[in-house]
Scaffold this active site. Sequence first.
Site, mmCIF file in Angstrom:
data_model
loop_
_atom_site.group_PDB
_atom_site.id
_atom_site.type_symbol
_atom_site.label_atom_id
_atom_site.label_comp_id
_atom_site.label_asym_id
_atom_site.label_seq_id
_atom_site.Cartn_x
_atom_site.Cartn_y
_atom_site.Cartn_z
ATOM 1 N N GLY A 90 17.934 -18.161 75.883
ATOM 2 C CA GLY A 90 16.825 -17.228 75.875
ATOM 3 C C GLY A 90 15.944 -17.563 74.688
ATOM 4 N NE ARG A 93 13.517 -22.837 67.131
ATOM 5 C CZ ARG A 93 13.496 -23.960 66.426
ATOM 6 N NH1 ARG A 93 13.415 -23.901 65.113
ATOM 7 N NH2 ARG A 93 13.551 -25.126 67.027
ATOM 8 C CE LYS A 114 10.300 -25.644 67.993
ATOM 9 N NZ LYS A 114 10.040 -27.051 68.419
ATOM 10 C CG ASP A 256 16.892 -24.856 77.489
ATOM 11 O OD1 ASP A 256 17.645 -25.784 77.823
ATOM 12 O OD2 ASP A 256 16.653 -24.576 76.298
#
Length: 478
Positions: A90, A93, A114, A256
Amino acid sequence: MPVSAAYRPDPKFQALGPEFADPVRAADFPQTILRFRNDRAAATVGLDTLTDAEWIAHFGRFQPLPDNLDPPLAQRYHGHQFRVYNPELGDGRGFIFAQLREAGTDRLLDLGTKGSGQTPWSRSGDGRLTLKGGVREVLATAMLEALGVPSSRSFSLVETGEALVRGDEPSPTRSAVLTRLSHSHVRFGTFQRHAFFERGDRIGELTDHVIANYYPELKGANDRPVAMLQVVVERSARLAARWMAAGFVHGVLNTDNMSLTGESFDYGPYRFLPHSNPNFTAAYFDHAGLYAFGRQPEAVFWNLQQLAGCLSLTAETEPLVEALNGFGPAYRRELVAAMLDRLGVRSRGEEADAALVQSAFRALAEGGERLRWEPFFFDWFTGSEARALAGPRGALYAEPSFEEFRARLADYDPDRPERLADPWFARPEPEELLYDEIEAIWAAIAQADDWSAFHAKLAALEEARAAWGLPAQGVAGT
């Protein structure tokens, strides 16, 4: 209002509901020092008129943009990491900060972060980004844009004044928050999460969301999951081909890190090839070479297979397999197109083009460590043999191992030959972005807070982008 008339907010992701994302807040950073703002990108979404103070308020303190997401959303997703399934992923950050329409195209774009702080998916992480990581990503996206690779664009980099401890680089090290502009942050792993819980209904909702917002031409398709997969296969094939023509090694091609719109993003241990080497790896921890340069198309196809597996909850297997089978032909077609763009020549037909591209790869391999990847394309741009033989690598190109490539290229007409008149092509060497140069740029920042080499490199890459004039690809081409 600090935004311009071109600013058109259009937040969409929150409509998917709480099973797809979590509301979060950015960390309260000790400092917010603006290190980079991409005004050319900002102009496409109506944010170039922000003052630096307003910019920092939005992209350092993350005050919501007008009529946009409030609060930001951290996505839920799973993923295969080096082909090992991880159900505990998930946005750990980062988050989706805003969604807005692009001027001229009306495409929906995301501003994502990010290093913006911890989220419910941070696990044991601190939710931060090193300043070095941010610098590296800004440089990567500038180089990829210059080379015509579909990519996110680095939008903003703000230093945040924290001392971070990392096990794989000298610590403590400086911190930053990066904002990127991308067509979509919906990942293959976003589908994987709901497939893991066997929620075909949510797979259907997500498919509808992707089609409505990114592929509206598919709204009338009879089999929407299959139609979506077909387009994603084509976009992913184009991405892989453009990486290969650019000599780019992403390094971490986990599911991902693959988006539904076929743009690369999230640049960690990337590298650009110094010279032809199919076994070259970017990540020091990729001991098996799973994501080596020459294996990237294979990795992309494997990831597409995982996406198709998720869609099997809402579609029949046979048409999904048929859609996957389109990857090979699409990749070969896109690789030829990408290589012709890089060589600056016009197509002469499928058979001749394929033969030219094969001879180009053989020439690069024959050159070995004597021939760097990027100078090869610089020297032969628009097919000018006279220019290539008169340059610093002319003696190498005159060797017998280059005869086939030279003979095939001689049959090609230049594409927009006026580009070669740009003063940039009068230089003996092109712009490259090899590891040692990145390290030198960072060393000046780390040791003396000297940003001159960083900004000089970005200016040089902008000159290169304008000189190459490669076709627009995704967000990077806008």
